[in-house]
Design a protein around this motif. Structure first.
Motif, short mmCIF file in Angstrom:
data_model
loop_
_atom_site.label_atom_id
_atom_site.label_comp_id
_atom_site.label_asym_id
_atom_site.label_seq_id
_atom_site.Cartn_x
_atom_site.Cartn_y
_atom_site.Cartn_z
N ALA A 56 0.82 -1.20 0.00
CA ALA A 56 0.00 0.00 0.00
C ALA A 56 0.87 1.26 0.00
CB ALA A 56 -0.94 -0.01 1.21
N GLU A 57 1.97 1.22 0.74
CA GLU A 57 2.85 2.39 0.81
C GLU A 57 3.52 2.65 -0.55
OE1 GLU A 57 5.08 5.62 2.20
OE2 GLU A 57 3.22 4.64 2.85
N TRP A 58 3.93 1.60 -1.27
CA TRP A 58 4.54 1.80 -2.58
C TRP A 58 3.53 2.33 -3.59
CZ3 TRP A 58 9.33 2.56 -3.39
CH2 TRP A 58 10.31 1.93 -2.64
N ARG A 59 2.28 1.95 -3.45
CA ARG A 59 1.25 2.51 -4.35
C ARG A 59 1.03 4.00 -4.05
NH1 ARG A 59 -0.43 -2.87 -4.09
NH2 ARG A 59 -0.91 -3.72 -6.16
N ARG A 60 1.12 4.35 -2.77
CA ARG A 60 0.99 5.77 -2.42
C ARG A 60 2.13 6.57 -3.03
NH1 ARG A 60 3.00 9.50 0.54
NH2 ARG A 60 4.67 8.12 1.29
N ALA B 88 7.27 6.29 -10.76
CA ALA B 88 5.97 5.65 -10.55
C ALA B 88 6.02 4.18 -10.96
CB ALA B 88 4.89 6.38 -11.35
N ARG B 89 6.66 3.91 -12.10
CA ARG B 89 6.78 2.51 -12.54
C ARG B 89 7.56 1.68 -11.53
NH1 ARG B 89 7.70 5.25 -17.48
NH2 ARG B 89 6.04 4.86 -19.03
N ALA B 90 8.67 2.23 -11.05
CA ALA B 90 9.49 1.50 -10.08
C ALA B 90 8.70 1.22 -8.80
CB ALA B 90 10.75 2.29 -9.76
N ALA B 91 7.94 2.21 -8.38
CA ALA B 91 7.15 2.04 -7.16
C ALA B 91 6.07 0.98 -7.36
CB ALA B 91 6.51 3.37 -6.76
N LEU B 92 5.44 0.98 -8.53
CA LEU B 92 4.41 -0.02 -8.79
C LEU B 92 5.01 -1.43 -8.86
CD1 LEU B 92 2.24 1.89 -11.42
CD2 LEU B 92 1.59 1.24 -9.09
N GLU B 93 6.23 -1.54 -9.40
CA GLU B 93 6.89 -2.84 -9.42
C GLU B 93 7.14 -3.34 -8.00
OE1 GLU B 93 10.37 -2.22 -11.71
OE2 GLU B 93 9.35 -2.29 -13.65
#
Length: 222
Positions: free
Chosen positions: A69-73, A87-92
């Motif tokens: 959840a934190e990485w999606r935020r 954003a891509r790195a965080a979603l991965e």
């Protein structure tokens, strides 16, 4: 001999046969009760360990869900700042945490089943110990009366007739297995063809999530 094998042996023991063969029946019966009490304490320890492992797995699952959840935020923040790469790195990272959470969820469910099985086995052993104590007391009283009145042979005959109502037969088989960490094993294994295709699918999923996030944020700003 393993703990559960020893417990099973005690539960199958025929007290009447033991009394008949023992040189000191009272001492032998007290030792049987003591042995069962010792085994019961060891089973209780195993139950406590199994429950603790279950709680630990549940905690790990929640931790990875929170990290996802934190990485999606963070991915949303990156989109707002126009940093698509971030954003891509965080979603991965979020997808990776999702997979870990799934793995721990499966392990926690398996561990719960094992802990429940151990609790049931412990409950049966406690009941059997209560029955054994009562029966040992009865047999000791029979033996003492036989010595006092000099009718040991008759007492042995009475105990023999009561054979079917002693302990009976009960098998306690508790399979405790440690669940493997699927995520850790996957990291250690070489990348297969299937892994490469999953990576491609993951990239597509990241792009789709990124596009959806941009659209959602655009609608909010509009």
């Amino acid at each position: 001999m393993s703990l559960l094998d020893r417990v099973s042996t005690l539960l199958r023991a025929n007290l009447n046969d033991l009394v008949e063969k023992a040189e000191d029946p009272e001492r032998m019966l007290k030792q049987v009760v003591l042995d069962m009490e010792n085994q019961l304490m060891q089973v209780k320890t195993q139950v406590a360990i199994a429950i603790a492992d279950q709680h630990l797995l549940d905690k790990k699952k929640v931790e990875h869900e929170q990290q996802a959840a934190e990485w999606r935020r963070k991915a949303e923040l990156a989109v707002q700042k126009g940093q698509d790469d971030l954003a891509r790195a965080a979603l991965e990272r979020a997808l990776s945490q999702d997979q870990l959470a799934i793995g721990f969820t499966t392990q926690a469910e398996d561990q719960k089943h094992e802990a429940d099985s151990l609790r049931q086995a412990l409950h049966k052993l406690e009941q059997k110990l209560t029955e054994t104590r009562a029966h040992c007391e009865m047999l000791i009283a029979e033996h003492r009366r036989a010595k006092v009145v000099g009718r040991a042979a008759k007492a042995q005959h009475v105990v023999g007739n009561d054979q079917e109502n002693t302990i009976g037969r009960m098998k306690s088989k508790v399979h405790v297995t440690a669940a493997e960490n699927a995520a850790a094993v996957e990291v250690l294994n070489p990348e297969s063809l299937e892994d490469k295709f999953r990576a491609l699918e993951s990239e597509d999923k990241v792009e789709l999530l990124l596009s959806e996030m941009k659209t959602r944020l655009a609608l909010k700003q509009g």
